[in-house]
Scaffold this motif. Structure first.
Motif, PDB file in Angstrom:
ATOM      1  N   PRO A 281       0.827  -1.211   0.000  1.00  0.00           N
ATOM      2  CA  PRO A 281       0.000   0.000   0.000  1.00  0.00           C
ATOM      3  C   PRO A 281       0.862   1.261   0.000  1.00  0.00           C
ATOM      4  N   ALA A 282       0.418   2.263  -0.744  1.00  0.00           N
ATOM      5  CA  ALA A 282       1.087   3.562  -0.734  1.00  0.00           C
ATOM      6  C   ALA A 282       0.391   4.460   0.277  1.00  0.00           C
ATOM      7  N   LEU A 283       1.179   5.180   1.050  1.00  0.00           N
ATOM      8  CA  LEU A 283       0.654   6.164   1.992  1.00  0.00           C
ATOM      9  C   LEU A 283       0.563   7.506   1.277  1.00  0.00           C
TER      10      LEU A 283
ATOM     11  N   TRP B 231       6.191   3.699   7.358  1.00  0.00           N
ATOM     12  CA  TRP B 231       6.339   3.539   5.910  1.00  0.00           C
ATOM     13  C   TRP B 231       7.798   3.679   5.496  1.00  0.00           C
ATOM     14  N   ARG B 232       8.486   4.672   6.081  1.00  0.00           N
ATOM     15  CA  ARG B 232       9.901   4.859   5.752  1.00  0.00           C
ATOM     16  C   ARG B 232      10.737   3.661   6.199  1.00  0.00           C
TER      17      ARG B 232
ATOM     18  N   HIS C  89       3.698  12.534  -0.842  1.00  0.00           N
ATOM     19  CA  HIS C  89       3.310  13.781  -0.186  1.00  0.00           C
ATOM     20  C   HIS C  89       2.550  14.618  -1.212  1.00  0.00           C
ATOM     21  N   ILE C  90       1.381  15.084  -0.825  1.00  0.00           N
ATOM     22  CA  ILE C  90       0.551  15.864  -1.738  1.00  0.00           C
ATOM     23  C   ILE C  90       0.428  17.276  -1.177  1.00  0.00           C
TER      24      ILE C  90
ATOM     25  N   SER D 264      14.188  11.835  -1.582  1.00  0.00           N
ATOM     26  CA  SER D 264      13.881  10.620  -2.347  1.00  0.00           C
ATOM     27  C   SER D 264      12.386  10.309  -2.420  1.00  0.00           C
ATOM     28  N   GLU D 265      11.559  11.097  -1.726  1.00  0.00           N
ATOM     29  CA  GLU D 265      10.127  10.806  -1.649  1.00  0.00           C
ATOM     30  C   GLU D 265       9.330  11.608  -2.674  1.00  0.00           C
ATOM     31  N   GLN D 266       8.295  10.973  -3.176  1.00  0.00           N
ATOM     32  CA  GLN D 266       7.490  11.555  -4.258  1.00  0.00           C
ATOM     33  C   GLN D 266       6.584  12.676  -3.730  1.00  0.00           C
TER      34      GLN D 266
END
Length: 194
Positions: free
Chosen positions: A9-11, A43-44, A52-53, A82-84
Protein backbone atom coordinates in the motif's frame (compact mmCIF):
# COMPACT_ATOMS: atom_id res chain seq x y z
CA UNK A 1 -10.69 -4.00 2.59
CA UNK A 2 -7.63 -4.60 4.75
CA UNK A 3 -4.42 -4.84 2.72
CA UNK A 4 -3.44 -8.35 1.74
CA UNK A 5 0.02 -9.17 3.18
CA UNK A 6 1.50 -9.50 -0.32
CA UNK A 7 0.24 -6.10 -1.40
CA UNK A 8 2.23 -2.88 -1.11
CA UNK A 9 0.00 0.00 0.00
CA UNK A 10 1.09 3.56 -0.73
CA UNK A 11 0.65 6.16 1.99
CA UNK A 12 -0.86 9.40 0.64
CA UNK A 13 -0.26 12.36 2.98
CA UNK A 14 -2.55 15.20 1.97
CA UNK A 15 -1.97 18.94 2.43
CA UNK A 16 0.13 18.85 5.61
CA UNK A 17 1.43 22.32 4.92
CA UNK A 18 2.24 25.26 7.16
CA UNK A 19 -0.76 27.28 6.02
CA UNK A 20 -3.26 24.83 7.51
CA UNK A 21 -1.78 25.56 10.95
CA UNK A 22 -2.95 29.18 10.61
CA UNK A 23 -6.65 28.33 10.36
CA UNK A 24 -8.25 29.70 13.54
CA UNK A 25 -11.56 27.79 13.31
CA UNK A 26 -11.82 25.02 15.95
CA UNK A 27 -10.59 21.65 14.71
CA UNK A 28 -10.84 18.03 15.82
CA UNK A 29 -8.23 15.29 16.29
CA UNK A 30 -5.46 17.35 17.92
CA UNK A 31 -3.26 14.24 17.77
CA UNK A 32 -3.63 13.75 14.01
CA UNK A 33 -0.16 15.05 13.19
CA UNK A 34 1.39 12.62 15.69
CA UNK A 35 -0.53 9.74 14.07
CA UNK A 36 0.60 10.86 10.62
CA UNK A 37 4.21 11.10 11.82
CA UNK A 38 3.97 7.58 13.26
CA UNK A 39 2.62 6.18 10.00
CA UNK A 40 5.24 8.09 8.03
CA UNK A 41 7.97 6.61 10.21
CA UNK A 42 6.59 3.11 9.70
CA UNK A 43 6.34 3.54 5.91
CA UNK A 44 9.90 4.86 5.75
CA UNK A 45 11.35 2.09 7.94
CA UNK A 46 9.50 -0.59 5.95
CA UNK A 47 10.54 0.89 2.61
CA UNK A 48 6.92 1.21 1.49
CA UNK A 49 5.87 3.75 -1.15
CA UNK A 50 4.69 7.10 0.10
CA UNK A 51 3.46 10.25 -1.54
CA UNK A 52 3.31 13.78 -0.19
CA UNK A 53 0.55 15.86 -1.74
CA UNK A 54 0.74 19.64 -1.62
CA UNK A 55 -2.08 22.02 -2.45
CA UNK A 56 -1.01 25.02 -4.48
CA UNK A 57 -3.94 27.41 -4.68
CA UNK A 58 -4.85 29.54 -7.65
CA UNK A 59 -6.28 32.14 -5.24
CA UNK A 60 -3.81 34.80 -4.11
CA UNK A 61 -5.40 35.13 -0.65
CA UNK A 62 -5.26 31.39 0.14
CA UNK A 63 -3.06 30.01 2.91
CA UNK A 64 -1.77 27.67 0.17
CA UNK A 65 -0.88 30.39 -2.34
CA UNK A 66 2.48 29.76 -4.01
CA UNK A 67 5.55 31.74 -3.03
CA UNK A 68 4.76 32.12 0.67
CA UNK A 69 5.43 30.00 3.75
CA UNK A 70 1.89 28.62 3.99
CA UNK A 71 2.48 26.53 0.87
CA UNK A 72 5.52 24.84 2.45
CA UNK A 73 5.30 21.45 4.15
CA UNK A 74 5.21 21.31 7.94
CA UNK A 75 8.84 20.54 8.93
CA UNK A 76 7.96 17.45 11.00
CA UNK A 77 6.12 15.90 8.04
CA UNK A 78 8.23 17.22 5.18
CA UNK A 79 9.25 14.85 2.40
CA UNK A 80 12.79 13.61 2.03
CA UNK A 81 14.54 14.22 -1.28
CA UNK A 82 13.88 10.62 -2.35
CA UNK A 83 10.13 10.81 -1.65
CA UNK A 84 7.49 11.56 -4.26
CA UNK A 85 5.65 14.89 -4.16
CA UNK A 86 2.59 15.79 -6.23
CA UNK A 87 1.01 19.22 -6.40
CA UNK A 88 -2.70 19.78 -6.88
CA UNK A 89 -4.88 22.83 -7.53
CA UNK A 90 -8.23 21.23 -6.67
CA UNK A 91 -9.46 19.11 -3.78
CA UNK A 92 -8.87 15.74 -5.47
CA UNK A 93 -5.21 14.63 -5.49
CA UNK A 94 -5.77 12.54 -8.62
CA UNK A 95 -7.03 15.35 -10.86
CA UNK A 96 -4.35 16.64 -13.27
CA UNK A 97 -1.53 15.48 -10.97
CA UNK A 98 -0.03 12.31 -12.43
CA UNK A 99 -0.71 10.43 -9.18
CA UNK A 100 -2.77 7.68 -10.81
CA UNK A 101 -0.09 7.03 -13.45
CA UNK A 102 2.66 7.00 -10.79
CA UNK A 103 0.79 4.37 -8.76
CA UNK A 104 -0.03 2.20 -11.79
CA UNK A 105 3.58 2.35 -13.05
CA UNK A 106 4.68 0.80 -9.74
CA UNK A 107 1.95 -1.81 -9.63
CA UNK A 108 0.39 -0.22 -6.56
CA UNK A 109 -3.29 -1.11 -6.15
CA UNK A 110 -3.87 -0.01 -2.55
CA UNK A 111 -3.71 3.43 -0.95
CA UNK A 112 -3.86 4.63 2.64
CA UNK A 113 -5.01 8.23 2.98
CA UNK A 114 -4.23 10.66 5.81
CA UNK A 115 -4.22 14.44 6.13
CA UNK A 116 -6.55 17.39 5.93
CA UNK A 117 -9.37 18.29 5.54
CA UNK A 118 -11.56 15.27 6.18
CA UNK A 119 -14.57 16.46 4.15
CA UNK A 120 -12.51 18.21 1.54
CA UNK A 121 -9.29 16.83 0.02
CA UNK A 122 -9.32 13.60 2.04
CA UNK A 123 -12.87 12.71 1.03
CA UNK A 124 -12.44 13.82 -2.59
CA UNK A 125 -9.21 11.85 -2.98
CA UNK A 126 -10.65 8.73 -1.34
CA UNK A 127 -13.71 8.81 -3.61
CA UNK A 128 -11.52 9.11 -6.70
CA UNK A 129 -9.12 6.40 -5.51
CA UNK A 130 -12.00 3.98 -5.06
CA UNK A 131 -13.65 4.93 -8.35
CA UNK A 132 -10.32 4.38 -10.12
CA UNK A 133 -10.15 0.85 -8.70
CA UNK A 134 -7.70 1.28 -5.83
CA UNK A 135 -8.36 -0.53 -2.56
CA UNK A 136 -8.68 2.49 -0.30
CA UNK A 137 -8.25 3.03 3.42
CA UNK A 138 -8.73 6.28 5.31
CA UNK A 139 -7.13 6.57 8.74
CA UNK A 140 -9.71 8.33 10.93
CA UNK A 141 -7.36 9.51 13.68
CA UNK A 142 -4.76 10.69 11.14
CA UNK A 143 -7.21 13.10 9.47
CA UNK A 144 -8.87 16.22 10.78
CA UNK A 145 -11.02 19.16 9.82
CA UNK A 146 -12.63 22.34 11.13
CA UNK A 147 -16.08 23.40 12.27
CA UNK A 148 -18.36 24.84 9.61
CA UNK A 149 -21.90 25.96 8.89
CA UNK A 150 -24.05 23.40 7.07
CA UNK A 151 -26.34 24.08 4.13
CA UNK A 152 -29.27 24.85 6.46
CA UNK A 153 -27.26 27.44 8.36
CA UNK A 154 -26.58 25.32 11.45
CA UNK A 155 -23.12 25.43 12.96
CA UNK A 156 -21.47 22.01 13.00
CA UNK A 157 -18.50 21.09 15.14
CA UNK A 158 -15.28 19.84 13.58
CA UNK A 159 -16.02 16.39 15.00
CA UNK A 160 -19.46 16.35 13.35
CA UNK A 161 -18.01 17.41 10.00
CA UNK A 162 -15.23 14.79 10.32
CA UNK A 163 -17.64 12.02 11.30
CA UNK A 164 -19.98 12.79 8.41
CA UNK A 165 -17.10 12.77 5.91
CA UNK A 166 -16.00 9.35 7.17
CA UNK A 167 -19.60 8.10 7.11
CA UNK A 168 -19.80 9.22 3.46
CA UNK A 169 -16.73 7.12 2.67
CA UNK A 170 -17.26 4.07 4.88
CA UNK A 171 -18.28 0.87 3.10
CA UNK A 172 -18.94 2.60 -0.23
CA UNK A 173 -15.54 4.11 -1.05
CA UNK A 174 -13.09 3.18 1.69
CA UNK A 175 -12.32 1.10 4.71
CA UNK A 176 -12.14 3.60 7.59
CA UNK A 177 -9.60 2.50 10.19
CA UNK A 178 -7.68 3.77 13.20
CA UNK A 179 -3.90 4.14 12.99
CA UNK A 180 -3.16 1.40 15.54
CA UNK A 181 -5.51 -0.99 13.76
CA UNK A 182 -3.76 -0.28 10.48
CA UNK A 183 -0.28 -0.75 11.92
CA UNK A 184 -1.31 -4.02 13.56
CA UNK A 185 -2.68 -5.31 10.26
CA UNK A 186 0.52 -4.32 8.46
CA UNK A 187 2.59 -6.05 11.13
CA UNK A 188 0.42 -9.16 11.00
CA UNK A 189 -1.33 -8.29 14.25
CA UNK A 190 1.64 -9.35 16.34
CA UNK A 191 2.85 -6.01 17.69
CA UNK A 192 1.25 -2.79 18.90
CA UNK A 193 3.09 0.36 17.85
CA UNK A 194 2.85 3.21 20.35
Amino acid sequence: MHPHPSETPALLIIDMQQGIQRVSTPRNNPGAEACIAQLLEYWRSAGLPLVHIRHISRQADSVFAPGQSGALFQPALAPRDSEQVFEKNVTDAFTHSGLERWLHARGIRQVVIVGVASENSVEATARSASNLGFVTQVVADACYTFGKTDYSGRQRSAEEVHDMALANLRDEYADVVQSQELLQSLLGGATRIS
